[in-house]
Design an enzyme around this catalytic site. Structure first.
Site, mmCIF file in Angstrom:
data_model
loop_
_atom_site.group_PDB
_atom_site.id
_atom_site.type_symbol
_atom_site.label_atom_id
_atom_site.label_comp_id
_atom_site.label_asym_id
_atom_site.label_seq_id
_atom_site.Cartn_x
_atom_site.Cartn_y
_atom_site.Cartn_z
ATOM 1 N N HIS A 102 45.257 44.242 43.658
ATOM 2 C CA HIS A 102 43.931 43.670 43.911
ATOM 3 C C HIS A 102 44.049 42.878 45.216
ATOM 4 O O HIS A 102 45.106 42.303 45.487
ATOM 5 C CB HIS A 102 43.508 42.653 42.848
ATOM 6 C CG HIS A 102 43.460 43.151 41.440
ATOM 7 N ND1 HIS A 102 44.566 43.290 40.651
ATOM 8 C CD2 HIS A 102 42.399 43.493 40.656
ATOM 9 C CE1 HIS A 102 44.199 43.714 39.442
ATOM 10 N NE2 HIS A 102 42.891 43.854 39.420
ATOM 11 N N ASP A 105 45.655 39.557 44.641
ATOM 12 C CA ASP A 105 47.070 39.471 44.231
ATOM 13 C C ASP A 105 47.947 39.340 45.457
ATOM 14 O O ASP A 105 48.933 38.614 45.458
ATOM 15 C CB ASP A 105 47.597 40.753 43.557
ATOM 16 C CG ASP A 105 46.718 41.295 42.485
ATOM 17 O OD1 ASP A 105 46.077 40.491 41.803
ATOM 18 O OD2 ASP A 105 46.698 42.536 42.322
HETATM 19 C C1 XLS Z 1 42.532 44.428 33.111
HETATM 20 C C2 XLS Z 1 42.587 45.669 33.884
HETATM 21 C C3 XLS Z 1 42.954 45.486 35.353
HETATM 22 C C4 XLS Z 1 42.645 46.723 36.136
HETATM 23 C C5 XLS Z 1 42.545 46.526 37.602
HETATM 24 O O1 XLS Z 1 42.467 44.435 31.890
HETATM 25 O O2 XLS Z 1 43.467 46.551 33.263
HETATM 26 O O3 XLS Z 1 44.279 45.115 35.483
HETATM 27 O O4 XLS Z 1 43.580 47.724 35.885
HETATM 28 O O5 XLS Z 1 41.552 45.622 37.939
#
Ligand code: XLS
Ligand code: NI
Ligand code: NI
Length: 437
Positions: A102, A105
């Site tokens: 993301h 991140d």
């Molecule tokens: C959260 C989601 C997230 C997505 C990406 O529960 O799995 O990690 O994979 O935003």
């Protein structure tokens, strides 16, 4: 690359099933050929930046426990840059060729959009350098549209147009950075795209807005020449009471209703399937049969805990079922198996990141081999084919072709009488599966 971040931990090697070395693969042998491809080509493992580098392992009852000696805990761009090299050293040592992130991140969210975008560009420079040095690639990028306070009532489905616009601006930037890094895909997970109560919600307007956001992203993708795939990731709840992308079927319906089918495929996550009250195999089957299975978030949940616990997958039945669906769609194109998973709060040392990924990779190697063997054996497929054979000729073929009326069916039954049905043989088939596991 120096071994500066994970000192004393070697590059993980395949040692075979007899090895008792916890820092070795027992089943995942990257270059071993299964069917028409190597394990590495089939499985396309990816490492999740948010869990591996940014998850402190807090839970609702206690703070972070993770020890990450390279991280000074600050929101500085320098700290973010340093993390890039820890991430890439980790991936090189564990032998994973792809990563996912993301925007927030990899780089900090700063005072305003301009400053946040600059920080993201600076870290993207570092990511590109690390990619070029190691050959590691970006499986997909995404924007975090759920952590910041402004998104407390959603992003694309916020009742506030300025919040929508902020989210759209974030998507624009994250998409451009993903493109710059050669990403093979881009994910939309509607973190808070849903509602907490219907008493304050105009559901129709919210869904229309979400579709607008996706159409804008499709238009921008074309404009900048991004060739990667767009994925939508279903999840039924948590943090919201209800999320609109609640499962694969709901996502497909949404895409069809809003003219987005073909523009986005699905990124299916095991723990989200569990939260939706489905098996992972069900979700994958629904997506695959719609021609819309794009990628997989490979984790698992705890059946006894009702949260998205994001654990590493170690269950061979699960990985076998997943790989059966993947093989049946002819393998991944742009997608892969992204370990959207974190260590338990109790497993806080850096070496635990290795144990976790090794376990997941070994479990999928076994799942791949088992699925390949089951398909090659052919008994399950032959059974299913035979089970429907009455639709291959006669009245069945006319029904399937759309050439039979209610009168035709009535005439058929009046002539043939009571149908004789046959056993579904579930137990026999389950026994066949166990022959291979
Ligand atoms: C959260 C989601 C997230 C997505 C990406 O529960 O799995 O990690 O994979 O935003
Ligand atoms: Ni996910
Ligand atoms: Ni999740």
């Amino acid at each position: 690359m120096s071994g500066e971040f994970f000192p004393g931990i070697p590059t993980i090697a395949y040692e075979g099933p007899k090895s008792r070395n916890p820092l070795a693969f027992k089943h995942y042998n990257a270059s071993e050929v299964v069917g028409d491809k190597t394990m590495k080509e089939h499985l396309r493992f990816a490492c999740a930046y948010w869990h591996t580098m940014r998850n402190g392992l807090a839970d609702p009852f206690g703070g972070p426990t993770a020890e990450r000696p390279w991280d000074d805990g600050s929101d500085s761009v320098d700290n973010a840059r340093k993390r890039v090299w820890a991430m890439f050293e980790f991936m090189q040592k564990v032998g994973i060729d792809f990563y996912c992130f993301h925007d927030r991140d990899v780089a900090p969210e700063l005072n305003d959009l301009t400053a946040s975008n600059q920080a993201l560009d600076a870290v993207a420079d570092e990511l590109l350098k690390a990619q070029n040095q190691t050959g590691i690639k970006l499986l997909w990028g995404t924007a975090c549209l759920f952590s910041h306070k402004r998104y407390n009532q959603g992003a694309g489905t916020s009742p506030d147009a300025d919040v929508f616009a902020y989210a759209a601006a974030q998507v624009k930037k994250a998409l451009e950075v993903t493109h710059r890094l050669g990403g093979e895909g881009y994910v939309f997970w509607g973190g808070r795209e849903g509602y907490a109560t219907l008493w304050n919600t105009d559901m129709k307007r919210e869904l229309g807005h979400l579709a607008r956001l996706l159409h804008m992203a499709v238009a921008h993708k074309r404009k900048i020449g991004f060739q990667g795939a767009f994925y939508i990731e279903p999840k039924p709840r948590e943090p919201s009471t209800h999320q609109y992308d609640s499962d694969a079927a709901a996502c497909l319906n949404f895409l069809r209703e809003h003219g987005l089918m073909g523009e986005l495929s699905l990124n299916i996550e095991t723990n989200h399937a569990t939260l939706a009250g489905h098996t992972m195999m069900h979700e994958l089957r629904v997506a695959r049969e719609a021609g819309a299975l794009g990628s997989i978030d490979a984790n698992t949940g705890d059946e006894l805990i009702g949260w998205d616990t994001d654990q590493f997958p170690t269950n061979i039945y699960l990985t076998t079922q997943i790989m059966i669906e993947v093989l049946r769609m002819g393998g991944f194109a742009t997608g892969g198996l992204n370990f959207d998973a974190k260590c338990r709060r109790e497993s806080f040392e850096p070496v635990d990141l290795f144990h976790a990924h090794i376990g997941g990779m070994d479990a999928f190697a076994r799942g791949l081999k088992t699925a390949h063997a089951i398909i090659g054996d052919g008994r399950i497929d032959a059974f299913v084919k035979e089970r429907y054979q009455s639709f291959d000729a006669g009245i069945g073929a006319r029904i399937e072709a759309g050439n039979a009326t209610l009168e035709d069916c009535e005439a058929h039954i009046l002539a043939t009488g009571e149908p004789s049905t046959r056993s579904g043989r579930q137990e026999m088939l389950e026994n066949i599966i166990n022959e291979f596991i």
